[in-house]
Write a protein that holds these residues in place. Structure first.
Motif, short mmCIF file in Angstrom:
data_model
loop_
_atom_site.label_atom_id
_atom_site.label_comp_id
_atom_site.label_asym_id
_atom_site.label_seq_id
_atom_site.Cartn_x
_atom_site.Cartn_y
_atom_site.Cartn_z
N PHE A 36 51.71 -9.03 27.99
CA PHE A 36 51.18 -7.87 28.92
C PHE A 36 50.79 -8.66 30.17
CE2 PHE A 36 50.63 -5.61 25.16
CZ PHE A 36 50.63 -4.14 25.21
N PRO A 37 50.88 -8.29 31.24
CA PRO A 37 50.37 -8.73 32.47
C PRO A 37 49.02 -9.04 32.43
CG PRO A 37 51.67 -6.95 33.05
CD PRO A 37 51.48 -7.02 31.62
N LYS A 38 48.37 -10.34 32.82
CA LYS A 38 47.04 -10.75 32.87
C LYS A 38 46.56 -10.66 31.37
CE LYS A 38 46.02 -8.55 37.33
NZ LYS A 38 45.25 -7.73 38.00
N ALA A 39 47.12 -10.89 30.29
CA ALA A 39 46.78 -10.78 28.90
C ALA A 39 46.30 -12.13 28.84
CB ALA A 39 47.75 -10.48 27.90
N ALA A 40 45.31 -12.58 28.14
CA ALA A 40 44.91 -13.93 27.73
C ALA A 40 45.98 -14.60 26.76
CB ALA A 40 43.55 -13.87 26.83
N GLU A 77 57.63 -12.65 36.68
CA GLU A 77 57.70 -12.30 35.27
C GLU A 77 56.18 -12.30 34.87
OE1 GLU A 77 59.52 -15.88 33.52
OE2 GLU A 77 61.54 -14.91 33.94
N ALA A 78 55.18 -12.93 35.59
CA ALA A 78 53.81 -12.77 35.30
C ALA A 78 53.22 -11.40 35.45
CB ALA A 78 52.87 -13.97 35.96
N HIS A 134 55.08 -4.23 30.45
CA HIS A 134 55.07 -5.47 29.41
C HIS A 134 56.21 -5.27 28.36
CE1 HIS A 134 53.45 -2.28 26.40
NE2 HIS A 134 53.73 -3.06 25.73
N THR A 135 56.46 -6.38 27.75
CA THR A 135 57.35 -6.17 26.63
C THR A 135 57.23 -7.16 25.58
OG1 THR A 135 59.74 -6.19 26.12
CG2 THR A 135 58.90 -8.22 27.42
N ILE A 186 58.61 -7.95 31.54
CA ILE A 186 59.84 -7.52 31.15
C ILE A 186 61.32 -8.18 32.10
CG2 ILE A 186 59.99 -5.61 32.88
CD1 ILE A 186 61.36 -5.27 29.40
N GLN A 187 60.64 -9.05 33.04
CA GLN A 187 61.63 -9.69 33.85
C GLN A 187 62.17 -10.98 33.18
OE1 GLN A 187 63.43 -9.21 36.49
NE2 GLN A 187 62.23 -9.20 38.34
#
Length: 224
Positions: free
Chosen positions: A141-145, A205-206, A136-137, A210-211
């Motif tokens: 965050f991955p999978k964050a709402a 990116e999802a 994450h950056t 950071i991508q």
């Protein structure tokens, strides 16, 4: 991506502070007011300690947070409090700074209002980010709402983010805001994060937010 490694953490922090100062100076030579976006957390603290002692025309620098928790500044998790105590000191005490938390608004209303007002500053001139071992950056965050909305091409400057298992909501700069920034720098330490960085190169990116900035960023790393 440009990858730079340093022999020690101290060397890393000093070099990043010098590079940020140079990028800010370059931006100040071309614009009346420049925007400098920075992360919270403990890792960049030494960078801020060094940077605030560099003599720039800080009165023309507007500091923004890359992300923030929805807490007042007297809360232990406030990034704004960290920025005031570590960056907005010395020469940099003259910089403008916009905290995000507002006791009079809910987080969604505040995100809308701040996005409208801060968008007038234009694209971020200099951007410093961190990265978690989960890739994450900011608070993307991955999978964050809220991640999908933050990734949208028409996403506003600031978006609310909620993370499973965490009671405190967050603000984050959106993907378009991060992508449009000028000089991009990523600060990481340790072998775990270097391995995560290598993994991120092959993910979306999802999966690895950071991508969003990685292709045209300079990554600064030290092992310790």
């Amino acid at each position: 991506m440009i990858f730079q490694d340093y022999p020690t953490r101290d060397a890393l922090m000093q070099a990043v502070a010098s590079k940020l100062a140079a990028d800010l100076q370059s931006a100040l030579a071309n614009r009346d007011t420049v925007t400098f976006a920075v992360p919270g957390g403990t890792t960049p603290g030494p960078v801020f300690d060094a940077l605030c002692q560099i003599d720039l025309d800080w009165s023309r620098v507007h500091v923004l947070l890359s992300d923030e928790r929805w807490v007042p500044e007297d809360h232990a998790q406030s990034n704004a409090a960290l920025i005031r105590s570590r960056l907005l000191q010395g020469y940099a005490s003259k910089a403008a700074f916009t905290p995000y938390y507002s006791a009079s608004d809910d987080i969604n209303t505040a995100a809308d209002k701040l996005s409208q007002s801060l968008s007038a500053l234009g694209a971020i001139d200099v951007l410093l980010l961190g990265m978690g071992a989960d890739m994450h950056t900011a608070s993307l965050f991955p999978k964050a709402a809220g991640l999908e909305a933050a990734m949208a091409e028409d996403a506003q400057l600031l978006v609310p983010i909620s993370i499973a298992g965490q009671e405190v909501q967050r603000f984050s700069l959106s993907a378009p805001a991060l992508r449009a920034a000028g000089a991009k720098h990523i600060l990481i330490t340790g072998d775990e994060k270097r391995e995560a960085l290598n993994q991120a190169k092959d993910l979306s990116e999802a999966e690895a937010p950071i991508q969003i900035v990685l292709p045209d960023a300079t990554v600064h790393w030290s092992a310790a």
